[in-house]
Design an enzyme around this catalytic site. Structure first.
Site, mmCIF file in Angstrom:
data_model
loop_
_atom_site.group_PDB
_atom_site.id
_atom_site.type_symbol
_atom_site.label_atom_id
_atom_site.label_comp_id
_atom_site.label_asym_id
_atom_site.label_seq_id
_atom_site.Cartn_x
_atom_site.Cartn_y
_atom_site.Cartn_z
ATOM 1 N N TYR A 1 11.365 -9.711 9.234
ATOM 2 C CA TYR A 1 11.302 -8.443 9.955
ATOM 3 C C TYR A 1 12.626 -8.276 10.689
ATOM 4 O O TYR A 1 12.674 -8.166 11.911
ATOM 5 C CB TYR A 1 10.129 -8.427 10.944
ATOM 6 C CG TYR A 1 8.761 -8.349 10.293
ATOM 7 C CD1 TYR A 1 8.610 -8.095 8.930
ATOM 8 C CD2 TYR A 1 7.603 -8.499 11.064
ATOM 9 C CE1 TYR A 1 7.349 -8.013 8.353
ATOM 10 C CE2 TYR A 1 6.350 -8.412 10.491
ATOM 11 C CZ TYR A 1 6.225 -8.175 9.138
ATOM 12 O OH TYR A 1 4.976 -8.075 8.578
ATOM 13 N N GLY B 1 12.143 -7.452 -2.913
ATOM 14 C CA GLY B 1 12.862 -8.363 -3.796
ATOM 15 C C GLY B 1 12.546 -9.827 -3.505
ATOM 16 O O GLY B 1 12.367 -10.215 -2.354
ATOM 17 N N GLY C 1 14.582 -12.397 -3.883
ATOM 18 C CA GLY C 1 15.710 -13.104 -3.265
ATOM 19 C C GLY C 1 15.663 -13.118 -1.751
ATOM 20 O O GLY C 1 15.781 -14.170 -1.118
ATOM 21 N N ARG D 1 22.504 -8.619 -2.329
ATOM 22 C CA ARG D 1 21.337 -7.742 -2.307
ATOM 23 C C ARG D 1 20.438 -8.040 -3.494
ATOM 24 O O ARG D 1 20.890 -8.089 -4.632
ATOM 25 C CB ARG D 1 21.790 -6.277 -2.339
ATOM 26 C CG ARG D 1 20.642 -5.294 -2.249
ATOM 27 C CD ARG D 1 21.105 -3.916 -1.870
ATOM 28 N NE ARG D 1 21.749 -3.197 -2.966
ATOM 29 C CZ ARG D 1 22.058 -1.903 -2.928
ATOM 30 N NH1 ARG D 1 21.795 -1.188 -1.842
ATOM 31 N NH2 ARG D 1 22.638 -1.323 -3.954
HETATM 32 C C1 LIG Z 1 8.134 -1.721 2.589
HETATM 33 C C2 LIG Z 1 8.347 -3.154 3.017
HETATM 34 C C3 LIG Z 1 7.275 -4.016 3.017
HETATM 35 C C4 LIG Z 1 7.432 -5.357 3.382
HETATM 36 N N1 LIG Z 1 6.358 -6.185 3.349
HETATM 37 C C5 LIG Z 1 6.533 -7.497 3.644
HETATM 38 C C6 LIG Z 1 5.451 -8.411 3.550
HETATM 39 O O1 LIG Z 1 4.332 -8.042 3.204
HETATM 40 N N2 LIG Z 1 5.692 -9.709 3.842
HETATM 41 C C7 LIG Z 1 6.948 -10.151 4.224
HETATM 42 O O2 LIG Z 1 7.127 -11.355 4.443
HETATM 43 N N3 LIG Z 1 7.957 -9.287 4.343
HETATM 44 C C8 LIG Z 1 7.790 -7.987 4.055
HETATM 45 N N4 LIG Z 1 8.848 -7.144 4.150
HETATM 46 C C9 LIG Z 1 10.145 -7.680 4.562
HETATM 47 C C10 LIG Z 1 10.855 -8.291 3.374
HETATM 48 O O3 LIG Z 1 10.248 -9.503 3.009
HETATM 49 C C11 LIG Z 1 12.297 -8.578 3.749
HETATM 50 O O4 LIG Z 1 12.952 -7.386 4.066
HETATM 51 C C12 LIG Z 1 13.027 -9.284 2.622
HETATM 52 O O5 LIG Z 1 14.202 -9.862 3.129
HETATM 53 C C13 LIG Z 1 13.355 -8.327 1.511
HETATM 54 O O6 LIG Z 1 13.954 -8.965 0.428
HETATM 55 P P1 LIG Z 1 14.874 -8.083 -0.528
HETATM 56 O O7 LIG Z 1 15.453 -8.968 -1.539
HETATM 57 O O8 LIG Z 1 14.144 -6.881 -0.963
HETATM 58 O O9 LIG Z 1 15.958 -7.575 0.531
HETATM 59 P P2 LIG Z 1 17.531 -7.510 0.598
HETATM 60 O O10 LIG Z 1 17.790 -6.379 1.546
HETATM 61 O O11 LIG Z 1 18.148 -7.439 -0.736
HETATM 62 O O12 LIG Z 1 17.911 -8.892 1.274
HETATM 63 C C14 LIG Z 1 17.445 -9.284 2.548
HETATM 64 C C15 LIG Z 1 18.303 -10.430 3.083
HETATM 65 O O13 LIG Z 1 18.294 -11.521 2.169
HETATM 66 C C16 LIG Z 1 19.600 -11.761 1.640
HETATM 67 N N5 LIG Z 1 19.467 -11.996 0.205
HETATM 68 C C17 LIG Z 1 18.884 -11.181 -0.702
HETATM 69 N N6 LIG Z 1 18.917 -11.738 -1.916
HETATM 70 C C18 LIG Z 1 19.532 -12.928 -1.790
HETATM 71 C C19 LIG Z 1 19.863 -13.956 -2.700
HETATM 72 N N7 LIG Z 1 19.571 -13.852 -3.997
HETATM 73 N N8 LIG Z 1 20.519 -15.047 -2.236
HETATM 74 C C20 LIG Z 1 20.837 -15.156 -0.931
HETATM 75 N N9 LIG Z 1 20.530 -14.210 -0.015
HETATM 76 C C21 LIG Z 1 19.885 -13.102 -0.433
HETATM 77 C C22 LIG Z 1 20.365 -10.485 1.919
HETATM 78 O O14 LIG Z 1 21.753 -10.711 1.959
HETATM 79 C C23 LIG Z 1 19.778 -10.058 3.249
HETATM 80 O O15 LIG Z 1 20.334 -10.827 4.290
HETATM 81 C C24 LIG Z 1 8.700 -5.813 3.789
HETATM 82 C C25 LIG Z 1 9.774 -4.930 3.817
HETATM 83 C C26 LIG Z 1 9.609 -3.607 3.433
HETATM 84 C C27 LIG Z 1 10.792 -2.661 3.487
#
Ligand SMILES: Cc1cc2nc3c(=O)[nH]c(=O)nc-3n(C[C@H](O)[C@H](O)[C@H](O)COP(=O)(O)OP(=O)(O)OC[C@H]3O[C@@H](n4cnc5c(N)ncnc54)[C@H](O)[C@@H]3O)c2cc1C
Ligand SMILES: *[C@@H]1O[C@H](CO)[C@@H](O)[C@H](O)[C@H]1NC(C)=O
Ligand SMILES: *[C@@H]1O[C@H](CO)[C@@H](O)[C@H](O)[C@H]1NC(C)=O
Ligand SMILES: *[C@@H]1O[C@H](CO)[C@@H](O)[C@H](O)[C@H]1NC(C)=O
Ligand SMILES: *[C@@H]1O[C@H](CO)[C@@H](O)[C@H](O)[C@H]1NC(C)=O
Length: 542
Positions: free
Chosen positions: A478, A182, A184, A112
């Protein structure tokens, strides 16, 4: 004659107690085994710190640590499966040892970074699992001389934009509009934002990465090789390893950008304007991005719903240039001079995140600046404009359903210039816009959950004739578990193909090849990870 009655009760109680202590013992032993393994693998200096980064459900702050990065209330209930262990790594060696120890124990690892996964797969699982939480691994090092930055996985997009702006007001990075997302997950899954027509996706601007592989080794672009480096730019990091950081190429942004937001309802010719939008929006100047929201809203007549289109525009340049472009290319929208607002690029970042122009830029550093809802998202790609009668039938369906809306994000420009195999993300030329299905709700409970989930699925099914097919495209970021999941059994390849071809098109097989080479035992797995071609997985703990 009480004994015959008491005895069975007593033995039931005994059984109950022994079961309870058994399950406690199992939890404790996973925790203890894991700690012992971490200590054994740590350098002498690090051994003492191990117990301060590992939480079991018995630790009093377990729940607050778990909940801190839950960004969808659907997965914040007592019924949501909880991890056996959370590791809040503070250094790279913690990440390496967590991989080694989870693998030794045969326990699933969930990674995460920002926790924004729409279906929660970074912190929920059906099997016993460990969360490797990276929020402490979030250094950002911006170098304006080379126009690059090294950004660690646990950083948020807001932190990244802020750190770039601190050093230069004419540099930026093309990534998402929500500051708390995030790095990642976002970058490994593609990453798009309001500059994609000018600069492509985030992954089109990634030049190096550091990753912990299945053996706990740290690799960079050179040592991982071009195949794996290709895969972690859009194929999802979690199938391949733990991303520690990405090195990104910054882009030049102008001193002045211009934004607008206007609404049009059906009685203001919204149908005509939305129809026209589809013919122009991917062909306008590359510096212009016009997102459109379509939502069912209350109409003028009490109790009646209608559809409202909201156009949210961003232009990399001043308002008089933009006015020229709009008057010529999309006059039907009827923008007036006062609709345009000029501001710096960093202020436009704040504007997109719905902060007003008096809010301090420091807000970008706040990791919880957003409210958390119950929500569900789905995605589609539109390659042929939807005809007016189609739009009208869609309005009718949306009003009937009541709550589900759409977010349209136009492509074209740079997106069409990049080959569909340059990165795992395949949706390039030929796509007019991406369609996000969106529903948020506030009511708690299974009933509401069922209602809104069925609304959004119903609209998705209704849209079939208007969207891409064979395969029907979807965007990995998504996340949508409705489009298929894998249980990592003997059919994992064919199961993976179902969601894999939607997300990755013809790139799916190359991802399988890379996966099979770097993680043949399928340690890095989740509900929608890339399968290995020949299943060699050991029996995994259920
Ligand atoms: C409010 C909101 C707005 C958004 N707006 C956009 C947008 O404008 N453009 C867009 O493209 N997307 C958008 N998203 C989607 C977003 O890009 C994805 O949900 C993205 O995967 C989130 O990354 P995270 O690290 O926060 O998520 P996490 O829930 O931490 O991770 C998402 C996935 O990636 C994996 N992962 C995370 N970190 C790592 C790592 N370091 N190494 C390997 N795997 C990892 C996790 O295991 C999981 O499978 C949005 C989502 C939300 C909730
Ligand atoms: C969790 O609890 C154990 C046992 O009480 C303790 O040793 C450990 O330091 C705690 N972990 C954290 C992160 O506080
Ligand atoms: C999750 O639920 C807890 C209560 O159980 C609450 O305190 C917390 O704010 C919730 N978090 C989110 C993100 O909804
Ligand atoms: C709607 O379109 C008609 C004809 O195309 C035009 O006369 C009318 O002014 C438009 N209405 C609005 C509110 O734009
Ligand atoms: C801030 O926004 C308001 C309108 O919301 C506008 O009147 C004002 O000029 C803006 N200020 C700056 C400094 O841009």
């Amino acid at each position: 004659m009480t004994t015959p009655v008491l005895l069975p009760m007593f033995s039931q109680l005994l059984l109950l107690f022994s079961l309870m202590s058994l399950s406690n013992a199992a939890e404790t032993s996973d925790y203890t085994t894991f700690i012992e393994c971490l200590v054994k693998n740590s350098s002498p200096d690090d051994q003492a710190s191990v117990s301060s980064i590992v939480y079991s459900p018995q630790n009093s702050s377990f729940n607050s640590v778990l909940q801190a990065y839950i960004k969808n209330k659907r997965f914040n209930t007592s019924a949501t499966p909880k991890p056996a262990i959370i590791v809040t790594a503070t250094k790279e060696s913690h990440v390496q040892n967590t991989v080694i120890c989870a693998k030794n124990m045969g326990i699933q690892l969930k990674i995460r970074s920002g926790g924004h996964d729409y279906d929660g797969i970074s912190y929920v699982s059906d099997t016993t699992f460990i969360i490797l939480d990276l929020f402490n691994i979030r250094k950002i090092d911006v170098n304006i001389a080379t126009e690059t930055a090294v950004v660690e996985a646990g950083a948020t997009l807001g932190e990244l934009y802020y750190r770039i702006w601190e050093k230069s007001d004419v540099h930026g990075f093309p990534a998402g509009v929500c500051p708390t997302v995030g790095v990642g997950g976002h970058l490994s899954g593609g990453g798009y934002g309001n500059m994609l027509r000018k600069f492509g996706l985030s992954v089109d601007n990634v030049i190096d990465a550091r990753i912990v592989d299945v053996n706990g080794k740290i690799l960079d672009r050179k040592s991982m090789g071009e195949d794996l480096f290709w895969a972690i730019r859009g194929g999802g990091g979690a199938s391949f390893g733990v991303i520690l950081s990405y090195t990104i190429q910054l882009v030049k942004v102008p001193k002045i950008t211009t934004v607008f937001r206007v609404m049009r309802s059906l009685d203001e010719n919204a149908t005509d304007i939305v129809h026209r939008y589809q013919f122009v929006v991917d062909k306008l100047d590359d510096g212009l991005f016009i997102r459109m929201l379509l939502q069912p809203v209350s109409g003028k007549v009490k109790g009646q719903k209608t559809i409202r289109a909201t156009f949210i525009g961003m232009f990399l340049g001043d308002s008089s240039t933009l006015k020229g472009i709009m008057d010529k290319g999309f006059p039907e929208l009827g923008l007036k001079k006062e609709d345009y607002s000029e501001m710096s690029w960093i202020r436009s970042v704040m504007w997109w995140a719905n902060f007003d122009n008096t809010t301090s830029l420091d807000t970008l550093l706040s990791r919880n600046s957003d409210g958390v809802n119950f929500l569900k998202r789905k995605s589609d790609y539109v390659q042929t404009p939807i005809p007016k009668d189609g739009l009208e039938s869609i309005w009718k369906k949306m009003v009937e359903l009541g709550k589900v809306g759409f977010v349209l994000n136009p492509y074209g420009g740079k997106m069409s210039e990049i080959s569909s195999s340059a990165t795992p993300f395949p949706h390039r030329a030929g796509n007019i816009y991406k369609l996000q299905y969106s529903v948020n709700w506030h009511e708690e409970g299974a009933e509401a959950d069922k209602n809104y989930m069925s609304q959004i699925r119903s609209l998705y099914s209704f849209m079939t004739p208007y969207v891409s097919s064979s395969p029907r495209g979807a965007f990995l970021n998504y996340r949508d578990l409705d489009i298929g999941v894998s249980d990592h059994g003997k059919d994992s390849y064919t199961e993976g193909q179902v969601y894999g071809e939607k997300y990755f098109g013809a790139n799916f097989d190359r991802l399988v090849k890379v996966k099979s080479a770097v993680d043949p035992e399928n340690f890095f797995r989740n509900e929608q990870s890339i399968p290995v071609k020949v299943m060699q997985s050991r029996r995994l703990k259920k």
